[in-house]
Design a protein around this motif. Structure first.
Motif, mmCIF file in Angstrom:
data_model
loop_
_atom_site.group_PDB
_atom_site.id
_atom_site.type_symbol
_atom_site.label_atom_id
_atom_site.label_comp_id
_atom_site.label_asym_id
_atom_site.label_seq_id
_atom_site.Cartn_x
_atom_site.Cartn_y
_atom_site.Cartn_z
ATOM 1 N N THR A 133 0.822 -1.206 -0.138
ATOM 2 C CA THR A 133 0.112 0.055 -0.087
ATOM 3 C C THR A 133 0.823 1.394 0.021
ATOM 4 N N LEU A 134 1.781 1.255 0.836
ATOM 5 C CA LEU A 134 2.829 2.523 0.880
ATOM 6 C C LEU A 134 3.566 2.544 -0.432
ATOM 7 N N ARG A 135 3.729 1.553 -1.313
ATOM 8 C CA ARG A 135 4.491 1.886 -2.669
ATOM 9 C C ARG A 135 3.257 2.466 -3.372
ATOM 10 N N GLY A 136 2.296 1.736 -3.320
ATOM 11 C CA GLY A 136 1.267 2.311 -4.034
ATOM 12 C C GLY A 136 0.920 4.008 -3.923
ATOM 13 N N MET A 137 0.808 4.204 -2.534
ATOM 14 C CA MET A 137 0.689 5.613 -2.339
ATOM 15 C C MET A 137 1.573 6.660 -2.957
ATOM 16 N N LYS A 138 3.019 5.988 -2.639
ATOM 17 C CA LYS A 138 3.981 6.736 -3.352
ATOM 18 C C LYS A 138 4.011 7.084 -4.894
ATOM 19 N N LYS A 139 3.504 6.121 -5.700
ATOM 20 C CA LYS A 139 3.147 6.109 -7.035
ATOM 21 C C LYS A 139 2.086 7.118 -7.286
ATOM 22 N N LEU A 140 1.149 7.234 -6.345
ATOM 23 C CA LEU A 140 0.113 8.094 -6.471
ATOM 24 C C LEU A 140 0.352 9.664 -6.112
ATOM 25 N N GLY A 141 1.298 9.647 -5.270
ATOM 26 C CA GLY A 141 1.905 10.952 -4.786
ATOM 27 C C GLY A 141 1.795 11.311 -3.322
ATOM 28 N N TYR A 142 1.208 10.318 -2.587
ATOM 29 C CA TYR A 142 0.882 10.337 -1.164
ATOM 30 C C TYR A 142 2.008 9.835 -0.262
ATOM 31 N N GLU A 143 2.018 10.313 0.988
ATOM 32 C CA GLU A 143 2.957 9.833 1.957
ATOM 33 C C GLU A 143 1.937 9.358 3.114
ATOM 34 N N LYS A 144 2.482 8.297 3.935
ATOM 35 C CA LYS A 144 1.919 7.790 5.098
ATOM 36 C C LYS A 144 1.451 9.121 5.970
ATOM 37 N N PRO A 145 0.190 9.489 6.411
ATOM 38 C CA PRO A 145 -0.274 10.577 7.198
ATOM 39 C C PRO A 145 0.197 10.234 8.553
ATOM 40 N N PHE A 153 -7.716 14.029 5.814
ATOM 41 C CA PHE A 153 -7.520 14.806 4.755
ATOM 42 C C PHE A 153 -7.257 13.812 3.450
ATOM 43 N N MET A 154 -6.166 12.912 3.671
ATOM 44 C CA MET A 154 -5.914 11.933 2.656
ATOM 45 C C MET A 154 -7.159 11.274 2.232
ATOM 46 N N CYS A 155 -7.802 10.770 3.034
ATOM 47 C CA CYS A 155 -9.313 9.972 2.822
ATOM 48 C C CYS A 155 -10.159 10.775 1.993
ATOM 49 N N GLU A 156 -10.464 12.195 2.297
ATOM 50 C CA GLU A 156 -11.330 12.866 1.805
ATOM 51 C C GLU A 156 -10.943 13.447 0.387
ATOM 52 N N THR A 157 -9.662 13.738 0.201
ATOM 53 C CA THR A 157 -9.394 14.183 -1.150
ATOM 54 C C THR A 157 -8.639 13.227 -2.070
ATOM 55 N N PHE A 158 -8.728 12.114 -1.670
ATOM 56 C CA PHE A 158 -8.310 11.037 -2.511
ATOM 57 C C PHE A 158 -9.105 10.818 -3.837
ATOM 58 N N ASP A 159 -8.732 10.715 -4.932
ATOM 59 C CA ASP A 159 -9.605 10.493 -5.944
ATOM 60 C C ASP A 159 -9.134 8.855 -6.578
ATOM 61 N N TYR A 160 -10.216 8.191 -6.356
ATOM 62 C CA TYR A 160 -9.931 6.393 -6.723
ATOM 63 C C TYR A 160 -9.780 6.626 -8.188
ATOM 64 N N ARG A 161 -10.137 7.426 -9.087
ATOM 65 C CA ARG A 161 -10.388 7.216 -10.398
ATOM 66 C C ARG A 161 -8.956 7.361 -11.166
ATOM 67 N N LYS A 162 -8.149 7.897 -10.260
ATOM 68 C CA LYS A 162 -6.438 7.986 -10.884
ATOM 69 C C LYS A 162 -5.704 6.604 -10.672
ATOM 70 N N PHE A 166 -4.052 -1.926 -13.237
ATOM 71 C CA PHE A 166 -3.308 -3.093 -13.600
ATOM 72 C C PHE A 166 -2.108 -2.837 -12.627
ATOM 73 N N SER A 167 -1.943 -2.153 -11.636
ATOM 74 C CA SER A 167 -0.635 -1.931 -10.855
ATOM 75 C C SER A 167 -1.327 -2.650 -9.311
ATOM 76 N N PRO A 168 -0.775 -3.849 -8.944
ATOM 77 C CA PRO A 168 -1.298 -4.261 -7.465
ATOM 78 C C PRO A 168 -0.900 -3.288 -6.738
ATOM 79 N N SER A 169 0.003 -2.618 -6.506
ATOM 80 C CA SER A 169 0.404 -1.574 -5.529
ATOM 81 C C SER A 169 -0.621 -0.345 -5.237
ATOM 82 N N GLU A 170 -0.987 0.083 -6.578
ATOM 83 C CA GLU A 170 -1.832 1.248 -6.481
ATOM 84 C C GLU A 170 -3.181 0.887 -6.349
ATOM 85 N N THR A 174 -5.517 2.168 -3.239
ATOM 86 C CA THR A 174 -6.769 2.926 -3.506
ATOM 87 C C THR A 174 -7.913 1.989 -2.850
ATOM 88 N N TYR A 175 -7.851 0.665 -2.733
ATOM 89 C CA TYR A 175 -8.596 -0.107 -1.931
ATOM 90 C C TYR A 175 -8.662 0.350 -0.369
#
Length: 270
Positions: A133-145, A153-162, A166-170, A174-175
């Motif tokens: 999950t942390l690898r996927g967050m990094k790919k999506l531009g997030y760090e662990k809160p 803030f992370m939960c509320e502003t996160f856009d799952y559509r991005k 096909f990336s297991p970590s992303e 997202t999940y």
């Protein structure tokens, strides 16, 4: 090598490949479909799945508004407000001011709740932040809160559509973030001004925003009270204490007045 042995090896290899494909799909497209089918419809409002920046932060505030301070929260409001329960010195009732004693004529109510421990701690949700999950967050531009506000803030502003499906970590990131949002994003109960129904002149969409200044970080829930009055509930965090919050409730018959008050809310300076 005998023909039978070659066939057995080929079958075993095929099973391994198919097994690998199955596992890959279970961690990407299948997991994504499970989220779409079970998590999003059950917990996330389609029209409000991403918390947006508060659009009325720069609304013009009338000069005749006076400075008020209740329980460590500063704001500006129309003159003439007074304590609804003047004899109360503790609890929710001690933080309510109104514009009229007569409930049938009341048109504005402001309630500042006591500051309380938020109860949401990042360390309590460590299982949601595994290595994948942390690898996927990094790919999506997030760090662990690191604190309650940043987790929300992370939960509320996160856009799952991005998410790259096909990336297991992303997909994992997202999940888990959407699961956290389903658990953490609250709903607020309204207070009533009176039993008299109010016509605001427009339909008010239930909406949630974020609003930060140099003296506070907040989430704002827009809606209507049971009598139809316009309602904003501010969940206010101090930049110096982002693990605890304080609620500010503003209910009024005039939409602009409520928004003007909300735009002035700040943490009081020491």
């Amino acid at each position: 090598m005998k023909k039978g042995k070659k066939t057995a090896i080929g079958i075993a290899a095929a099973i391994l490949v198919l097994g690998g494909v199955g596992y890959y799909l279970s961690q990407t497209l299948i997991k994504w479909k499970m989220m779409e089918h079970y998590i999003l419809p059950a917990f996330i409002l389609e029209e409000n799945d991403i918390t947006e920046h508060y659009p009325y932060a720069d609304i013009e505030v009338p000069d005749e508004f006076r400075a008020c301070s209740i329980k460590g929260i500063d704001f500006k409001a129309p003159d003439g407000l007074f304590w609804m329960y003047p004899d109360e010195t503790e609890g929710a009732k001690s933080g309510i001011i109104v514009d009229n004693d007569d409930i049938s004529k009341r048109s504005l109510l402001i309630c500042v709740a006591d500051k309380e421990e938020n109860g949401i701690r990042v360390e309590d949700f460590g299982a949601f932040f595994d290595k994948r999950t942390l690898r996927g967050m990094k790919k999506l531009g997030y760090e662990k809160p690191e604190n309650s506000h940043d987790l929300m803030f992370m939960c509320e502003t996160f856009d799952y559509r991005k998410c790259n499906k096909f990336s297991p970590s992303e997909v994992s990131a997202t999940y888990n973030i959407m699961m956290l949002k389903a658990i953490l994003v609250p709903s607020y109960l309204s207070l009533d001004l009176s039993d008299r129904k109010v016509d605001l002149g427009e339909d008010i969409e239930k909406k949630r925003y974020w609003y930060d200044t140099d003296r506070m970080k907040s989430f704002i829930q827009q809606g209507t009270a049971e009598n139809g009055s316009y309602e904003l509930v501010l969940d206010v965090f101090s930049p110096d204490d982002p693990n605890n919050d304080q609620l500010v409730l503003i209910i009024g018959n005039d939409i602009d007045t409520v928004r003007q008050i909300a735009a002035t809310v700040r943490i009081a300076e020491d």
